[in-house]
Design an enzyme around this catalytic site. Sequence first.
Site, PDB file in Angstrom:
ATOM      1  N   HIS A  63       0.818  -1.228   0.000  1.00 17.09           N
ATOM      2  CA  HIS A  63       0.000   0.000   0.000  1.00 17.09           C
ATOM      3  C   HIS A  63       0.847   1.273   0.000  1.00 17.09           C
ATOM      4  CE1 HIS A  63       0.063   0.828   4.460  1.00 17.09           C
ATOM      5  NE2 HIS A  63       0.122  -0.477   4.576  1.00 17.09           N
ATOM      6  N   GLU A 193      -5.213   1.555   2.342  1.00 14.82           N
ATOM      7  CA  GLU A 193      -5.124   0.349   3.180  1.00 14.82           C
ATOM      8  C   GLU A 193      -5.378   0.670   4.636  1.00 14.82           C
ATOM      9  OE1 GLU A 193      -3.213  -2.758   5.735  1.00 14.82           O
ATOM     10  OE2 GLU A 193      -2.831  -0.623   5.688  1.00 14.82           O
ATOM     11  N   HIS A 302       3.255   2.170  13.288  1.00 19.49           N
ATOM     12  CA  HIS A 302       2.315   3.300  13.423  1.00 19.49           C
ATOM     13  C   HIS A 302       2.825   4.388  14.373  1.00 19.49           C
ATOM     14  CE1 HIS A 302      -1.553   1.582  11.422  1.00 19.49           C
ATOM     15  NE2 HIS A 302      -0.444   1.206  10.790  1.00 19.49           N
TER      16      HIS A 302
HETATM   17 CO    CO Z   1      -0.411   0.158   8.867  1.00 22.77          CO
HETATM   18 ZN    ZN Z   2       0.649  -1.520   6.365  1.00 21.66          ZN
END
Ligand code: CO
Ligand code: ZN
Length: 330
Positions: A63, A193, A302
């Site tokens: 992604h 995504e 993240h």
């Molecule tokens: Co992610």
């Molecule tokens: Zn990812």
Amino acid sequence: MKSLVKNLVETAAPSGFEKPIRDLILAEIGVSSTDQQIDALGNLIIRKGTRTPTGKRIMLAAHMDEIGVMASFIDEKGFIRFTNLGGVFPVHCVGSRVKFLNGVEGVIGMDKLDKPGLPTLSQLFIDVGAASRAACPIKIGDAAVFERPFAVLGEQWVAKSLDDRIGVAILIETFKQLKETPHEVYFVFSVQEEVGTRGATTAAYGIDPDLGLSVDVTRTGDTPKGIMMEVALGKGPAIKVRDSGMISDPQLVQALSAIAEKSSIPYQLEVLEAGTTDARAIQLARSGVPSGCVSIPCRYVHSPSEMVNEKDVYNTVNLLVKFLSESLPF
Ligand code: CO
Ligand code: ZN
């Protein structure tokens, strides 16, 4: 590959705004227009190879989007409240810097909390240095990403958005290195995504593949008092067995493992308890597609400082090139 990765991670492209990454990929792999397509949602789909009698139609997906934030409310003093684009955690926000797609930079501050602990996203705001709402250079709906330069720490690479720009870089490199294949391979650079595997959903419907494989990051269990997970940085690509959205096709897990062993490429098996990838969307496309995922182990997923190991990156390319060069045993 390192400079390509630096370019990719230092480009801002949150979910829904992936064009700058798409342009970078197109500049990197110029192909004929008959082999490439940008679909209605913005997925970039590049085909390589012609299917032989023993080959399959294979969809690979990485992604292009990254997590980010979007301005949702601006007060009279010019402070901006925001909503999340994908999995943004408050613990990573306070004191972080963001950059809007129009180039404006900001700092994330937080309200005074009533009791000690973590703020919620609604208790955070972005300060762009504006004196008032009227002077604020941001409007509602403007998107921003975390701002952090690429860094090399020994064998490890650190950056924002390694989820999933490292997958994008690996797909580009695999495309370049793949010379002969019995398969018809679709390299899909997907959109959205992080907000629910939306791009892969429509791309898989359009391609109608026989087999699906996503290339994305996974978490690790190798940091102090971390999660109970076998995957560690530096021990090779992780072949996903299961995550919280998908159980990989067992034959595909077996085939990937066998190719790694035959080629002396280190690998690990992955069971991830929280999170999923584009492979889930491919698996559930149309009447179902056998699918799996090759993961790049990544610490601090993240956060604005995600970390991968460079040998894992090169080994993932090696594994994919070997995998695509042969006919499958099923
Ligand atoms: Co992610
Ligand atoms: Zn990812």
